[in-house]
Design a protein around this motif. Structure first.
Motif, PDB file in Angstrom:
ATOM      1  N   LEU A 197       0.824  -1.206   0.000  1.00  0.00           N
ATOM      2  CA  LEU A 197       0.000   0.000   0.000  1.00  0.00           C
ATOM      3  C   LEU A 197       0.861   1.260   0.000  1.00  0.00           C
ATOM      4  CD1 LEU A 197      -2.856  -1.047   2.460  1.00  0.00           C
ATOM      5  CD2 LEU A 197      -3.035  -0.683   0.003  1.00  0.00           C
ATOM      6  N   VAL A 198       2.026   1.201   0.633  1.00  0.00           N
ATOM      7  CA  VAL A 198       2.966   2.330   0.582  1.00  0.00           C
ATOM      8  C   VAL A 198       3.429   2.550  -0.855  1.00  0.00           C
ATOM      9  CG1 VAL A 198       5.266   3.121   1.251  1.00  0.00           C
ATOM     10  CG2 VAL A 198       3.750   2.143   2.969  1.00  0.00           C
ATOM     11  N   GLU A 199       3.801   1.466  -1.516  1.00  0.00           N
ATOM     12  CA  GLU A 199       4.278   1.556  -2.900  1.00  0.00           C
ATOM     13  C   GLU A 199       3.187   2.061  -3.844  1.00  0.00           C
ATOM     14  OE1 GLU A 199       5.617  -2.389  -3.646  1.00  0.00           O
ATOM     15  OE2 GLU A 199       7.449  -2.174  -2.443  1.00  0.00           O
ATOM     16  N   GLU A 200       1.931   1.751  -3.516  1.00  0.00           N
ATOM     17  CA  GLU A 200       0.824   2.214  -4.350  1.00  0.00           C
ATOM     18  C   GLU A 200       0.408   3.644  -4.031  1.00  0.00           C
ATOM     19  OE1 GLU A 200      -2.394  -0.531  -4.011  1.00  0.00           O
ATOM     20  OE2 GLU A 200      -1.289  -2.202  -4.900  1.00  0.00           O
ATOM     21  N   GLY A 201       1.018   4.242  -3.002  1.00  0.00           N
ATOM     22  CA  GLY A 201       0.695   5.612  -2.650  1.00  0.00           C
ATOM     23  C   GLY A 201      -0.592   5.773  -1.874  1.00  0.00           C
ATOM     24  N   VAL A 202      -1.091   4.674  -1.288  1.00  0.00           N
ATOM     25  CA  VAL A 202      -2.345   4.713  -0.542  1.00  0.00           C
ATOM     26  C   VAL A 202      -2.106   5.126   0.905  1.00  0.00           C
ATOM     27  CG1 VAL A 202      -4.305   3.330   0.283  1.00  0.00           C
ATOM     28  CG2 VAL A 202      -3.403   2.984  -2.028  1.00  0.00           C
TER      29      VAL A 202
ATOM     30  N   GLU B 135       1.153   5.980   4.089  1.00  0.00           N
ATOM     31  CA  GLU B 135       2.534   6.412   4.285  1.00  0.00           C
ATOM     32  C   GLU B 135       2.999   6.000   5.677  1.00  0.00           C
ATOM     33  OE1 GLU B 135       2.629  10.592   3.819  1.00  0.00           O
ATOM     34  OE2 GLU B 135       1.068  10.992   5.313  1.00  0.00           O
ATOM     35  N   LYS B 136       4.297   5.860   5.813  1.00  0.00           N
ATOM     36  CA  LYS B 136       4.878   5.504   7.095  1.00  0.00           C
ATOM     37  C   LYS B 136       5.495   6.748   7.703  1.00  0.00           C
ATOM     38  CE  LYS B 136       7.955   2.114   9.287  1.00  0.00           C
ATOM     39  NZ  LYS B 136       8.905   0.999   9.056  1.00  0.00           N
ATOM     40  N   GLN B 137       5.061   7.087   8.923  1.00  0.00           N
ATOM     41  CA  GLN B 137       5.591   8.287   9.555  1.00  0.00           C
ATOM     42  C   GLN B 137       6.319   7.942  10.850  1.00  0.00           C
ATOM     43  OE1 GLN B 137       1.885  10.482   9.986  1.00  0.00           O
ATOM     44  NE2 GLN B 137       1.703   9.842  12.117  1.00  0.00           N
ATOM     45  N   LYS B 138       7.140   8.887  11.298  1.00  0.00           N
ATOM     46  CA  LYS B 138       7.975   8.635  12.474  1.00  0.00           C
ATOM     47  C   LYS B 138       7.362   9.172  13.755  1.00  0.00           C
ATOM     48  CE  LYS B 138      12.363   8.463   9.948  1.00  0.00           C
ATOM     49  NZ  LYS B 138      13.723   9.026   9.808  1.00  0.00           N
ATOM     50  N   LYS B 139       6.667  10.310  13.692  1.00  0.00           N
ATOM     51  CA  LYS B 139       6.088  10.907  14.893  1.00  0.00           C
ATOM     52  C   LYS B 139       4.638  11.292  14.628  1.00  0.00           C
ATOM     53  CE  LYS B 139      10.322  12.733  16.990  1.00  0.00           C
ATOM     54  NZ  LYS B 139      10.978  13.933  17.552  1.00  0.00           N
ATOM     55  N   PRO B 140       3.661  10.678  15.315  1.00  0.00           N
ATOM     56  CA  PRO B 140       3.836   9.422  16.061  1.00  0.00           C
ATOM     57  C   PRO B 140       4.118   8.273  15.105  1.00  0.00           C
ATOM     58  CG  PRO B 140       1.524   9.969  15.903  1.00  0.00           C
ATOM     59  CD  PRO B 140       2.261  11.139  15.334  1.00  0.00           C
ATOM     60  N   MET B 141       4.853   7.298  15.583  1.00  0.00           N
ATOM     61  CA  MET B 141       5.292   6.207  14.722  1.00  0.00           C
ATOM     62  C   MET B 141       4.123   5.356  14.268  1.00  0.00           C
ATOM     63  SD  MET B 141       8.107   3.233  15.526  1.00  0.00           S
ATOM     64  CE  MET B 141       9.375   4.463  15.833  1.00  0.00           C
ATOM     65  N   GLY B 142       4.129   4.994  13.000  1.00  0.00           N
ATOM     66  CA  GLY B 142       3.109   4.095  12.484  1.00  0.00           C
ATOM     67  C   GLY B 142       2.730   4.412  11.057  1.00  0.00           C
ATOM     68  N   TYR B 143       1.868   3.586  10.508  1.00  0.00           N
ATOM     69  CA  TYR B 143       1.354   3.782   9.153  1.00  0.00           C
ATOM     70  C   TYR B 143       0.033   4.538   9.241  1.00  0.00           C
ATOM     71  CZ  TYR B 143       4.699   0.176   7.696  1.00  0.00           C
ATOM     72  OH  TYR B 143       5.837  -0.541   7.444  1.00  0.00           O
ATOM     73  N   VAL B 144      -0.221   5.404   8.262  1.00  0.00           N
ATOM     74  CA  VAL B 144      -1.464   6.156   8.246  1.00  0.00           C
ATOM     75  C   VAL B 144      -1.920   6.336   6.801  1.00  0.00           C
ATOM     76  CG1 VAL B 144      -0.335   8.420   8.187  1.00  0.00           C
ATOM     77  CG2 VAL B 144      -2.650   8.206   9.144  1.00  0.00           C
ATOM     78  N   VAL B 145      -3.234   6.286   6.590  1.00  0.00           N
ATOM     79  CA  VAL B 145      -3.758   6.437   5.237  1.00  0.00           C
ATOM     80  C   VAL B 145      -3.601   7.894   4.798  1.00  0.00           C
ATOM     81  CG1 VAL B 145      -6.130   6.909   6.001  1.00  0.00           C
ATOM     82  CG2 VAL B 145      -5.735   5.923   3.745  1.00  0.00           C
ATOM     83  N   LYS B 146      -3.276   8.118   3.531  1.00  0.00           N
ATOM     84  CA  LYS B 146      -3.120   9.473   3.017  1.00  0.00           C
ATOM     85  C   LYS B 146      -4.484  10.144   2.953  1.00  0.00           C
ATOM     86  CE  LYS B 146       1.140   8.927   0.348  1.00  0.00           C
ATOM     87  NZ  LYS B 146       1.763   9.078  -0.983  1.00  0.00           N
ATOM     88  N   GLU B 147      -4.472  11.453   3.208  1.00  0.00           N
ATOM     89  CA  GLU B 147      -5.722  12.210   3.257  1.00  0.00           C
ATOM     90  C   GLU B 147      -6.486  12.114   1.939  1.00  0.00           C
ATOM     91  OE1 GLU B 147      -7.240  16.713   4.430  1.00  0.00           O
ATOM     92  OE2 GLU B 147      -5.150  16.137   4.657  1.00  0.00           O
ATOM     93  N   SER B 148      -5.759  12.048   0.825  1.00  0.00           N
ATOM     94  CA  SER B 148      -6.400  11.984  -0.471  1.00  0.00           C
ATOM     95  C   SER B 148      -7.172  10.684  -0.691  1.00  0.00           C
ATOM     96  CB  SER B 148      -5.355  12.133  -1.582  1.00  0.00           C
ATOM     97  OG  SER B 148      -4.387  11.099  -1.494  1.00  0.00           O
ATOM     98  N   GLU B 149      -6.867   9.662   0.139  1.00  0.00           N
ATOM     99  CA  GLU B 149      -7.508   8.349  -0.003  1.00  0.00           C
ATOM    100  C   GLU B 149      -8.733   8.193   0.912  1.00  0.00           C
ATOM    101  OE1 GLU B 149      -6.694   5.658  -1.955  1.00  0.00           O
ATOM    102  OE2 GLU B 149      -5.252   6.937  -3.001  1.00  0.00           O
ATOM    103  N   LEU B 150      -8.920   9.116   1.850  1.00  0.00           N
ATOM    104  CA  LEU B 150      -9.952   8.936   2.857  1.00  0.00           C
ATOM    105  C   LEU B 150     -11.357   8.889   2.276  1.00  0.00           C
ATOM    106  CD1 LEU B 150      -8.687  11.168   5.794  1.00  0.00           C
ATOM    107  CD2 LEU B 150      -8.869   8.685   5.763  1.00  0.00           C
ATOM    108  N   PHE B 151     -11.610   9.640   1.226  1.00  0.00           N
ATOM    109  CA  PHE B 151     -12.973   9.754   0.718  1.00  0.00           C
ATOM    110  C   PHE B 151     -13.157   9.070  -0.618  1.00  0.00           C
ATOM    111  CE2 PHE B 151     -11.998  13.463   3.355  1.00  0.00           C
ATOM    112  CZ  PHE B 151     -12.909  13.246   4.380  1.00  0.00           C
ATOM    113  N   LYS B 152     -12.244   8.190  -0.972  1.00  0.00           N
ATOM    114  CA  LYS B 152     -12.392   7.442  -2.217  1.00  0.00           C
ATOM    115  C   LYS B 152     -13.377   6.297  -2.044  1.00  0.00           C
ATOM    116  CE  LYS B 152      -8.062   8.427  -4.593  1.00  0.00           C
ATOM    117  NZ  LYS B 152      -6.876   7.849  -5.235  1.00  0.00           N
TER     118      LYS B 152
END
Length: 450
Positions: A426-431, A433-450
């Motif tokens: 899903l990261v590679e597909e751009g759906v 992203e992995k962030q450091k603070k706070p640590m974890g994966y989160v869905v991109k805002e552009s994908e929330l309403f698809k």
């Protein structure tokens, strides 16, 4: 509510959010997998959770350092005042709390879920109903009025047979079946994934709780809101508490009803799984038939309903086919996907099917061979892509806030390695992203309403 045992107090301090008012909750809580490791380590040391609250807890904490950070545990155990506030709130609402260390904990959950048994259960009502077994009735939230009536009639039939009805308390099929049983004087177990306190305080449920005909139970804090991971994990409890299950309706390849039934058929195999065999056709029910679900025999009275409980869980399982390796990274070579062929119900009709009820005059679909969902001849990657498509939306819903790969694995009941494979894709597909603070994966805002 009886006073909490010291073991239950310790487990709550380590794992429970203790939601009281609108205060900020601890971010250090042990996840189910982390607590499982700690409990196992304590067992190896011949100690129990309550020992973490004793005078010699410092030395024990140091001995537990290999599996959990000492300072983190100390912070969690220091939440005694917050726990006392939560307990006072629960007691004022007649909500009880038990842990795996308590004698009252349902034995059938321990026997079936084993290491995956929830560390803590919250509930309201007669706890003894959790040991009675019965029929689990599950289905979609949004269904036509005809299926609401059908579900209520099933609930009434279960009550007439003096059997307990188990369901998830959600709108639609679940709630209709529960209402049907209660209106007929039956016993009901509601396994909730959210808002136990609000449900227990509602006027509709209160009389049934006071009369001893209803028990509400949850593995999550009584004030916890909706969480897709909780809803998925709740399915295990519904099936584990039952002797047989009926799926009234489900979407194909998506939704909690589908995921719970597939998990039961493909992996857990606690109880026989039946599907509605009259009324409107359903692609989702056909998909479950391909995986080994049995056609509901439409029992018309208490005596014929008992035949359902005589069916064994393995009767609903199709022949096993060779395991198919999933494409995986270096650390998940053991991840596998079990692939089975669709059953041909034209050649092998269910021996338990009776005439359909008068209200549902559509003949059972014994002549319909469901469209193949998994039984195609694609190569390994095609099968893996099919599985990925099934969990894609579930993962997106889980990642509305930063979530670690291990937490995703727990929510989906897969290995952490397999979760990493899906997350990386899903990261590679751009759906996501992995962030450091706070640590974890989160869905991109552009994908929330698809």
């Amino acid at each position: 509510m009886s006073p909490l045992s010291l073991n239950t107090q310790a487990i709550l301090l380590l794992t429970a959010p203790l939601i009281v008012g609108r205060g900020v909750q601890s971010q250090d809580l042990l996840s189910p997998s982390e607590y499982k490791r700690l409990a196992s380590h304590l067992h190896q040391l011949q100690r129990q959770p309550s020992d973490l609250l004793g005078a010699e807890s410092g030395e024990l904490l140091r001995l537990c350092q290999p599996v959990v950070d000492e300072s983190r545990v100390q912070r969690l155990l220091g939440r005694g005042f917050l726990l006392s506030q939560a307990v006072e709130r629960w007691q004022s609402r007649a909500i009880w709390v038990i842990s795996r260390a308590d004698a009252e904990y349902p034995r059938r959950l321990k026997a079936r879920l084993r290491a995956d048994t929830p560390a803590v259960l919250y509930g309201c009502g007669d706890i003894s109903l959790l040991e009675t077994g019965g029929l689990a009735v599950v289905g979609s939230r949004k269904v036509a009025d005809e299926l609401v009536d059908y579900s209520m009639s099933i609930g009434g039939l279960v009550a007439s047979a003096d059997r307990t009805l188990i369901s998830g308390g959600a709108k639609g099929v679940d709630l209709a079946a529960m209402r049907g049983a209660l209106k007929s004087g039956g016993k009901v177990v509601g396994v909730l994934a959210e808002n136990l306190e609000r449900t227990a305080m509602s006027r509709e449920e209160r009389n049934s709780l006071l009369d001893g005909n209803l028990v509400l139970v949850s593995a999550y804090d009584p004030n916890a809101g909706f969480n897709v991971g909780h809803a998925m994990q709740r399915n295990k409890l519904i099936y584990a508490l039952a002797d047989a299950a009926l799926v009234v309706n489900t979407d194909l390849n998506k939704g909690g009803t589908w995921a719970g039934a597939v998990e039961q058929l493909d992996k857990l195999n606690y109880v026989p799984v039946f599907i509605r065999s009259t009324g409107e056709p359903s692609a989702g029910l056909d998909g479950l038939a391909e995986r080994g679900a049995l056609l509901w025999p439409n029992p018309h009275d208490a005596q014929s309903l008992e035949q359902v409980f005589a069916v064994k869980a393995h009767d609903s399982q199709p022949p096993q086919q060779p395991a198919l390796l999933l494409p995986c990274s270096e650390d998940v070579h053991s991840s596998r996907l079990e692939v089975t062929k669709a059953q041909d119900f034209t050649d092998k009709p269910s021996p338990h099917v009776n005439e359909p009820s008068e209200k549902y005059s559509v003949e059972p679909r014994l002549d319909a061979t469901p469209a193949a969902v998994r039984g195609h001849s694609a190569e390994d990657r095609g099968a893996a892509d099919l599985l990925f498509a099934t969990v894609r939306e579930l993962i997106k819903n889980l990642l509305r806030s930063p979530t670690k790969d291990a937490e995703v694995a727990v929510a989906l009941d897969v290995s952490t390695g397999q979760a990493k494979v899906w997350l990386q894709r899903l990261v590679e597909e751009g759906v996501i992203e992995k962030q450091k603070k706070p640590m974890g994966y989160v869905v991109k805002e552009s994908e929330l309403f698809k």
